[in-house]
Design a protein around this motif. Structure first.
Motif, PDB file in Angstrom:
ATOM      1  N   ILE A 176      47.085  35.202  44.120  1.00 46.61           N
ATOM      2  CA  ILE A 176      45.727  34.952  44.372  1.00 46.61           C
ATOM      3  C   ILE A 176      45.363  34.022  43.040  1.00 46.61           C
ATOM      4  CG2 ILE A 176      43.270  35.577  44.188  1.00 46.61           C
ATOM      5  CD1 ILE A 176      44.047  37.991  45.492  1.00 46.61           C
ATOM      6  N   TRP A 177      45.094  32.629  43.170  1.00 50.20           N
ATOM      7  CA  TRP A 177      44.808  31.788  42.277  1.00 50.20           C
ATOM      8  C   TRP A 177      43.298  31.117  41.971  1.00 50.20           C
ATOM      9  CZ3 TRP A 177      48.811  29.714  39.168  1.00 50.20           C
ATOM     10  CH2 TRP A 177      49.980  30.001  39.076  1.00 50.20           C
ATOM     11  N   GLU A 178      42.968  30.909  40.927  1.00 47.11           N
ATOM     12  CA  GLU A 178      41.529  30.327  40.763  1.00 47.11           C
ATOM     13  C   GLU A 178      41.780  28.918  41.588  1.00 47.11           C
ATOM     14  OE1 GLU A 178      40.725  29.639  36.903  1.00 47.11           O
ATOM     15  OE2 GLU A 178      40.874  32.047  36.260  1.00 47.11           O
ATOM     16  N   SER A 179      40.564  28.554  42.153  1.00 49.74           N
ATOM     17  CA  SER A 179      40.323  27.337  42.943  1.00 49.74           C
ATOM     18  C   SER A 179      40.912  26.254  42.011  1.00 49.74           C
ATOM     19  CB  SER A 179      39.045  27.149  43.230  1.00 49.74           C
ATOM     20  OG  SER A 179      38.708  25.982  44.050  1.00 49.74           O
ATOM     21  N   GLY A 180      41.609  25.278  42.366  1.00 51.21           N
ATOM     22  CA  GLY A 180      42.077  24.018  41.602  1.00 51.21           C
ATOM     23  C   GLY A 180      42.956  24.452  40.660  1.00 51.21           C
ATOM     24  N   ARG A 181      43.645  25.562  40.544  1.00 49.40           N
ATOM     25  CA  ARG A 181      44.707  25.969  39.491  1.00 49.40           C
ATOM     26  C   ARG A 181      46.031  26.193  40.074  1.00 49.40           C
ATOM     27  NH1 ARG A 181      42.162  27.697  34.770  1.00 49.40           N
ATOM     28  NH2 ARG A 181      44.294  27.580  33.837  1.00 49.40           N
ATOM     29  N   PHE A 182      46.241  26.284  41.354  1.00 48.49           N
ATOM     30  CA  PHE A 182      47.403  26.493  42.118  1.00 48.49           C
ATOM     31  C   PHE A 182      48.346  25.509  41.683  1.00 48.49           C
ATOM     32  CE2 PHE A 182      50.202  26.255  46.028  1.00 48.49           C
ATOM     33  CZ  PHE A 182      50.897  27.424  45.797  1.00 48.49           C
ATOM     34  N   GLY A 201      45.559  30.525  35.468  1.00 48.76           N
ATOM     35  CA  GLY A 201      44.793  30.376  36.685  1.00 48.76           C
ATOM     36  C   GLY A 201      45.266  31.275  37.781  1.00 48.76           C
ATOM     37  N   LYS A 232      32.771  35.696  41.177  1.00 42.78           N
ATOM     38  CA  LYS A 232      32.075  34.877  42.550  1.00 42.78           C
ATOM     39  C   LYS A 232      32.722  33.414  42.252  1.00 42.78           C
ATOM     40  CE  LYS A 232      27.913  37.467  43.107  1.00 42.78           C
ATOM     41  NZ  LYS A 232      26.513  37.251  43.402  1.00 42.78           N
ATOM     42  N   GLY A 233      33.093  32.950  43.454  1.00 45.74           N
ATOM     43  CA  GLY A 233      33.558  31.596  43.530  1.00 45.74           C
ATOM     44  C   GLY A 233      34.904  31.395  44.246  1.00 45.74           C
TER      45      GLY A 233
END
Length: 233
Positions: A176-182, A201, A232-233
Protein backbone atom coordinates in the motif's frame (compact mmCIF):
# COMPACT_ATOMS: atom_id res chain seq x y z
CA UNK A 1 -6.39 -23.02 17.88
CA UNK A 2 -8.48 -21.90 20.88
CA UNK A 3 -6.72 -20.60 24.00
CA UNK A 4 -4.57 -23.49 25.15
CA UNK A 5 -6.22 -25.97 22.81
CA UNK A 6 -4.51 -26.90 19.54
CA UNK A 7 -5.79 -29.11 16.71
CA UNK A 8 -3.22 -30.41 14.22
CA UNK A 9 -3.27 -30.35 11.25
CA UNK A 10 -5.61 -27.38 10.71
CA UNK A 11 -6.79 -28.75 7.32
CA UNK A 12 -6.87 -32.30 5.92
CA UNK A 13 -6.27 -33.29 2.29
CA UNK A 14 -7.54 -36.79 1.42
CA UNK A 15 -6.08 -38.75 -1.50
CA UNK A 16 -8.94 -40.84 -2.90
CA UNK A 17 -6.49 -42.77 -5.08
CA UNK A 18 -5.06 -44.45 -1.97
CA UNK A 19 -6.68 -47.72 -0.92
CA UNK A 20 -5.73 -47.27 2.71
CA UNK A 21 -7.33 -43.90 3.43
CA UNK A 22 -6.57 -43.50 7.14
CA UNK A 23 -5.83 -40.03 8.54
CA UNK A 24 -5.63 -38.47 11.99
CA UNK A 25 -5.92 -35.30 14.05
CA UNK A 26 -3.96 -34.62 17.22
CA UNK A 27 -5.87 -32.75 19.92
CA UNK A 28 -3.54 -31.12 22.48
CA UNK A 29 -4.58 -29.61 25.82
CA UNK A 30 -1.97 -27.20 27.18
CA UNK A 31 -4.23 -25.98 29.96
CA UNK A 32 -4.19 -26.88 33.63
CA UNK A 33 -7.61 -28.58 33.66
CA UNK A 34 -9.01 -31.64 31.85
CA UNK A 35 -11.07 -30.97 28.74
CA UNK A 36 -14.04 -32.99 27.50
CA UNK A 37 -14.48 -33.15 23.73
CA UNK A 38 -17.19 -34.35 21.37
CA UNK A 39 -16.47 -34.78 17.66
CA UNK A 40 -19.03 -34.26 14.91
CA UNK A 41 -18.64 -34.54 11.13
CA UNK A 42 -20.69 -32.14 9.04
CA UNK A 43 -21.42 -30.84 5.58
CA UNK A 44 -20.56 -27.15 4.98
CA UNK A 45 -20.32 -24.26 2.57
CA UNK A 46 -19.17 -20.62 2.64
CA UNK A 47 -21.50 -17.71 3.49
CA UNK A 48 -21.53 -14.21 1.98
CA UNK A 49 -18.57 -13.27 4.20
CA UNK A 50 -16.64 -16.36 3.03
CA UNK A 51 -16.96 -17.95 6.48
CA UNK A 52 -17.50 -21.68 6.94
CA UNK A 53 -21.12 -22.46 7.82
CA UNK A 54 -22.40 -25.92 8.68
CA UNK A 55 -25.33 -27.19 6.61
CA UNK A 56 -27.43 -30.39 6.68
CA UNK A 57 -26.10 -33.51 5.02
CA UNK A 58 -27.28 -34.32 1.52
CA UNK A 59 -27.65 -37.74 -0.17
CA UNK A 60 -24.27 -37.36 -1.88
CA UNK A 61 -22.41 -35.09 0.59
CA UNK A 62 -18.91 -36.18 1.52
CA UNK A 63 -19.44 -36.05 5.30
CA UNK A 64 -21.53 -39.24 5.18
CA UNK A 65 -18.57 -41.39 4.16
CA UNK A 66 -16.20 -40.40 6.99
CA UNK A 67 -15.83 -42.73 9.98
CA UNK A 68 -13.94 -41.35 13.00
CA UNK A 69 -12.85 -42.73 16.36
CA UNK A 70 -13.01 -41.76 19.18
CA UNK A 71 -15.81 -39.19 18.99
CA UNK A 72 -16.13 -38.56 22.74
CA UNK A 73 -13.10 -38.28 25.01
CA UNK A 74 -11.41 -36.38 27.83
CA UNK A 75 -7.91 -34.95 27.53
CA UNK A 76 -5.96 -34.42 30.79
CA UNK A 77 -3.86 -31.29 31.43
CA UNK A 78 -0.83 -31.21 29.11
CA UNK A 79 -2.23 -34.32 27.44
CA UNK A 80 -2.98 -35.33 23.86
CA UNK A 81 -5.58 -37.40 22.07
CA UNK A 82 -5.34 -38.77 18.52
CA UNK A 83 -8.57 -38.94 16.51
CA UNK A 84 -8.28 -41.23 13.50
CA UNK A 85 -10.65 -41.33 10.57
CA UNK A 86 -11.11 -43.21 7.34
CA UNK A 87 -13.11 -42.46 4.20
CA UNK A 88 -15.34 -45.23 2.83
CA UNK A 89 -17.75 -44.02 0.14
CA UNK A 90 -20.73 -46.30 -0.44
CA UNK A 91 -21.29 -44.79 -3.89
CA UNK A 92 -19.03 -43.63 -6.70
CA UNK A 93 -18.07 -40.02 -6.08
CA UNK A 94 -18.37 -37.52 -8.91
CA UNK A 95 -15.21 -36.01 -10.39
CA UNK A 96 -13.92 -32.91 -8.67
CA UNK A 97 -13.34 -31.74 -5.13
CA UNK A 98 -15.46 -32.89 -2.18
CA UNK A 99 -15.37 -31.49 1.34
CA UNK A 100 -16.59 -32.06 4.88
CA UNK A 101 -15.81 -30.59 8.31
CA UNK A 102 -14.67 -31.99 11.62
CA UNK A 103 -16.22 -30.06 14.50
CA UNK A 104 -14.51 -30.38 17.90
CA UNK A 105 -16.90 -29.24 20.65
CA UNK A 106 -16.12 -28.85 24.32
CA UNK A 107 -18.17 -31.05 26.63
CA UNK A 108 -18.53 -29.59 30.12
CA UNK A 109 -17.11 -32.03 32.66
CA UNK A 110 -18.96 -32.71 35.88
CA UNK A 111 -15.95 -31.88 38.04
CA UNK A 112 -15.76 -28.39 36.50
CA UNK A 113 -19.26 -27.56 37.75
CA UNK A 114 -19.09 -26.08 41.26
CA UNK A 115 -21.85 -25.12 43.66
CA UNK A 116 -22.88 -21.49 43.20
CA UNK A 117 -24.99 -19.15 45.26
CA UNK A 118 -28.22 -17.98 43.68
CA UNK A 119 -26.83 -14.46 43.26
CA UNK A 120 -23.75 -15.74 41.40
CA UNK A 121 -23.76 -15.46 37.60
CA UNK A 122 -21.22 -17.64 35.85
CA UNK A 123 -20.85 -17.52 32.05
CA UNK A 124 -18.72 -20.23 30.47
CA UNK A 125 -17.86 -20.06 26.78
CA UNK A 126 -17.38 -23.56 25.41
CA UNK A 127 -15.05 -23.83 22.43
CA UNK A 128 -16.05 -25.11 19.00
CA UNK A 129 -13.20 -25.68 16.53
CA UNK A 130 -13.87 -26.51 12.86
CA UNK A 131 -11.43 -28.14 10.45
CA UNK A 132 -12.03 -28.62 6.72
CA UNK A 133 -11.43 -31.96 5.01
CA UNK A 134 -10.90 -31.84 1.24
CA UNK A 135 -10.83 -34.83 -1.11
CA UNK A 136 -9.98 -34.99 -4.80
CA UNK A 137 -11.65 -37.36 -7.24
CA UNK A 138 -10.36 -37.56 -10.81
CA UNK A 139 -9.15 -34.34 -12.40
CA UNK A 140 -9.40 -31.30 -10.14
CA UNK A 141 -8.81 -27.88 -11.67
CA UNK A 142 -7.73 -24.99 -9.45
CA UNK A 143 -7.80 -21.65 -11.20
CA UNK A 144 -9.05 -18.22 -10.31
CA UNK A 145 -8.86 -14.48 -10.87
CA UNK A 146 -8.52 -11.39 -8.75
CA UNK A 147 -11.53 -9.45 -10.01
CA UNK A 148 -11.45 -6.40 -7.74
CA UNK A 149 -9.49 -4.74 -4.93
CA UNK A 150 -10.62 -2.41 -2.17
CA UNK A 151 -9.09 -0.64 0.82
CA UNK A 152 -11.02 0.26 3.95
CA UNK A 153 -10.44 0.98 7.63
CA UNK A 154 -10.97 -2.74 8.24
CA UNK A 155 -8.26 -3.95 5.90
CA UNK A 156 -7.23 -4.67 2.33
CA UNK A 157 -9.89 -6.61 0.39
CA UNK A 158 -9.45 -8.87 -2.62
CA UNK A 159 -12.36 -10.27 -4.62
CA UNK A 160 -11.49 -13.73 -5.91
CA UNK A 161 -13.37 -15.75 -8.51
CA UNK A 162 -12.71 -19.50 -8.31
CA UNK A 163 -13.18 -20.86 -11.83
CA UNK A 164 -12.36 -24.56 -11.44
CA UNK A 165 -13.92 -27.48 -9.57
CA UNK A 166 -11.59 -27.15 -6.57
CA UNK A 167 -10.92 -24.45 -3.99
CA UNK A 168 -8.20 -21.83 -4.51
CA UNK A 169 -6.03 -19.86 -2.10
CA UNK A 170 -4.23 -16.60 -2.93
CA UNK A 171 -0.46 -16.49 -2.64
CA UNK A 172 1.90 -13.54 -2.74
CA UNK A 173 2.34 -10.11 -1.19
CA UNK A 174 0.65 -6.74 -1.40
CA UNK A 175 1.86 -3.17 -0.89
CA UNK A 176 0.00 0.00 0.00
CA UNK A 177 1.49 3.32 -1.14
CA UNK A 178 0.59 6.93 -0.65
CA UNK A 179 -1.11 8.41 -3.69
CA UNK A 180 1.43 9.67 -6.19
CA UNK A 181 4.40 8.01 -4.42
CA UNK A 182 4.36 4.59 -6.16
CA UNK A 183 7.81 4.16 -7.77
CA UNK A 184 6.71 1.75 -10.49
CA UNK A 185 6.37 -2.03 -10.69
CA UNK A 186 10.04 -2.87 -11.13
CA UNK A 187 11.17 -0.79 -8.16
CA UNK A 188 8.34 -2.12 -5.98
CA UNK A 189 9.27 -5.73 -6.73
CA UNK A 190 12.87 -5.13 -5.63
CA UNK A 191 11.83 -4.10 -2.10
CA UNK A 192 13.08 -6.55 0.53
CA UNK A 193 10.02 -7.45 2.65
CA UNK A 194 12.27 -8.47 5.54
CA UNK A 195 14.07 -5.12 5.70
CA UNK A 196 13.21 -2.72 8.51
CA UNK A 197 13.93 0.25 6.24
CA UNK A 198 11.03 1.09 3.94
CA UNK A 199 11.06 3.56 1.03
CA UNK A 200 9.33 6.91 1.45
CA UNK A 201 5.69 6.64 0.49
CA UNK A 202 5.34 2.94 1.32
CA UNK A 203 2.61 2.63 3.93
CA UNK A 204 2.31 -1.13 4.38
CA UNK A 205 3.38 -4.45 2.90
CA UNK A 206 2.48 -7.99 3.91
CA UNK A 207 1.59 -11.46 2.68
CA UNK A 208 -1.85 -12.18 1.32
CA UNK A 209 -4.05 -14.12 3.73
CA UNK A 210 -4.41 -17.73 2.58
CA UNK A 211 -8.15 -18.02 2.96
CA UNK A 212 -9.91 -20.40 0.57
CA UNK A 213 -12.61 -19.78 -2.03
CA UNK A 214 -14.61 -22.86 -3.05
CA UNK A 215 -14.83 -23.92 -6.68
CA UNK A 216 -17.46 -21.98 -8.60
CA UNK A 217 -17.77 -19.25 -5.96
CA UNK A 218 -16.71 -15.58 -5.96
CA UNK A 219 -15.86 -14.13 -2.54
CA UNK A 220 -14.13 -11.23 -0.83
CA UNK A 221 -11.10 -12.01 1.35
CA UNK A 222 -10.02 -9.48 3.97
CA UNK A 223 -6.33 -9.09 4.74
CA UNK A 224 -5.68 -7.51 8.12
CA UNK A 225 -3.47 -4.43 8.37
CA UNK A 226 -2.31 -5.32 11.90
CA UNK A 227 -4.07 -2.41 13.62
CA UNK A 228 -2.63 0.13 11.18
CA UNK A 229 -4.68 3.31 11.21
CA UNK A 230 -4.73 4.75 7.72
CA UNK A 231 -5.01 8.49 7.27
CA UNK A 232 -7.85 9.77 5.13
CA UNK A 233 -7.03 10.24 1.48
Amino acid sequence: KNGRIIISPPVQMVDMEKKNRVYSYEFSNYGDKPVGVQVEISNWTKDENNKMVLIPSEPDSFDQWIIATPVDFTVPPNGRQVVRFTVRPAVELSEGEHHAAFVFKERLLQDTITEKREDDLVIRNLFEIKSAVYAEVGEVTRSGNFTEFALSENGFLTNIQSLGNGHVRPSGRFQIWESGRFPGKESALRIDPESTEKPDGLVYLSRLRKGSVLGGQTKWLRHSLSNLELEKG
